[in-house]
Design a protein around this motif. Structure first.
Motif, short mmCIF file in Angstrom:
data_model
loop_
_atom_site.label_atom_id
_atom_site.label_comp_id
_atom_site.label_asym_id
_atom_site.label_seq_id
_atom_site.Cartn_x
_atom_site.Cartn_y
_atom_site.Cartn_z
N ALA A 190 -14.84 -72.77 29.77
CA ALA A 190 -14.50 -74.14 29.38
C ALA A 190 -14.48 -74.28 27.86
N VAL A 191 -15.42 -73.58 27.20
CA VAL A 191 -15.46 -73.63 25.73
C VAL A 191 -14.18 -73.03 25.15
N ILE A 192 -13.75 -71.90 25.72
CA ILE A 192 -12.51 -71.26 25.24
C ILE A 192 -11.32 -72.19 25.40
N ILE A 193 -11.23 -72.82 26.57
CA ILE A 193 -10.12 -73.74 26.82
C ILE A 193 -10.17 -74.91 25.83
N GLY A 194 -11.38 -75.42 25.59
CA GLY A 194 -11.54 -76.53 24.65
C GLY A 194 -11.14 -76.15 23.24
N LEU A 197 -7.34 -75.88 23.07
CA LEU A 197 -6.73 -77.21 23.06
C LEU A 197 -6.91 -77.88 21.71
N ALA A 198 -8.11 -77.70 21.13
CA ALA A 198 -8.35 -78.28 19.80
C ALA A 198 -7.45 -77.65 18.75
N LEU A 199 -7.25 -76.33 18.85
CA LEU A 199 -6.36 -75.65 17.92
C LEU A 199 -4.93 -76.15 18.07
N TYR A 200 -4.50 -76.34 19.31
CA TYR A 200 -3.15 -76.86 19.57
C TYR A 200 -2.97 -78.24 18.95
N GLN A 201 -3.97 -79.11 19.13
CA GLN A 201 -3.89 -80.44 18.56
C GLN A 201 -3.89 -80.40 17.04
N ARG A 202 -4.67 -79.46 16.46
CA ARG A 202 -4.72 -79.34 15.02
C ARG A 202 -3.38 -78.89 14.45
N ILE A 203 -2.76 -77.93 15.14
CA ILE A 203 -1.45 -77.47 14.70
C ILE A 203 -0.42 -78.59 14.78
N LYS A 204 -0.48 -79.37 15.85
CA LYS A 204 0.43 -80.52 15.97
C LYS A 204 0.19 -81.51 14.83
N GLN A 205 -1.07 -81.71 14.47
CA GLN A 205 -1.39 -82.62 13.38
C GLN A 205 -0.82 -82.13 12.06
N ILE A 206 -0.97 -80.83 11.83
CA ILE A 206 -0.45 -80.25 10.59
C ILE A 206 1.07 -80.38 10.55
N ARG A 207 1.70 -80.06 11.67
CA ARG A 207 3.17 -80.12 11.71
C ARG A 207 3.67 -81.55 11.60
#
Length: 217
Positions: A190-194, A197-207
């Protein structure tokens, strides 16, 4: 021959060889029995030509056109020389501007940046000078930290999962009940998935917002 042999012969890494295959610059044959790539002397020669042109910084798209016969080697190199001359002139212009700014004797706290930026815009519009694209360069650097942190954390959780599975195989009799073991195993998963997901959201934020903000400069 195998890709390891080709790597030794040409001095190009396996990763780059596969990349050139993906880009369509190299099309090795396949073994009819097992489907594995089977490189021959012709593939080695193609890779040597690619290596030569890439070391001269010829773009892959230009190499592709040469391979397809849409562009001769002479014409391709002449086009590349023109591009190199433009880049050299561009760098010379930037160097002159840096020298002028350095010799102006200004200090950062009192620097009239707007005046210099206005001049740079004029040079871009009238002279075709290309300065660094901070929209692209600065925001790209922001990916490094989150990605590295995520990779380290995922690797740590992966090591934890591997350790738990190893302990189960070494001493299954002292292992906790299956239901409890599944719960314990689910925690790092669950930690890995979290983290992902956090990395994905961060990349979206940067983009998204951050690059939009940078684009205003």
């Amino acid at each position: 021959m195998k890709i390891n042999e080709v790597e030794q012969l040409v001095g190009i890494t396996k990763r780059n060889i596969r990349f050139y295959e993906k880009e369509g610059l190299l099309t090795p044959g396949r073994n009819a029995d097992n489907g594995y790539r089977n490189y021959d002397d012709g593939d080695v020669e193609v890779l040597r030509k690619i290596k030569l042109l890439r070391k001269l910084d010829v773009p892959m798209e230009e190499i592709r056109k040469m391979q397809q016969g849409a562009l001769t080697l002479t014409d391709g190199l002449r086009r590349h020389m023109i591009q190199l001359e433009r880049e050299q002139e561009n760098l010379a212009t930037i160097r002159s501007l840096c020298q002028e700014l350095a010799e102006a004797g200004e200090q950062l706290p009192t620097l009239d940046a707007d005046r210099w930026l206005t001049e740079m815009v004029r040079m871009e519009q009238e002279e075709g000078t290309r300065f660094v694209n901070i929209h692209k360069k600065d925001t790209t650097n922001r990916y490094i930290g989150p990605v590295v942190a995520a990779v380290v954390f995922v690797a740590l959780m992966g090591w934890t999962i591997g350790l738990m599975l190893w302990a189960l195989t070494v001493d299954p009799q002292d292992a906790p009940p299956l239901a409890l073991f599944v719960v314990l195993l689910a925690i790092p998963v669950a930690v890995i998935i979290g983290v992902l997901l956090a990395l994905y959201q961060r990349i979206k934020q940067i983009r998204g917002g951050e690059e939009d903000a940078a684009a205003k400069y």
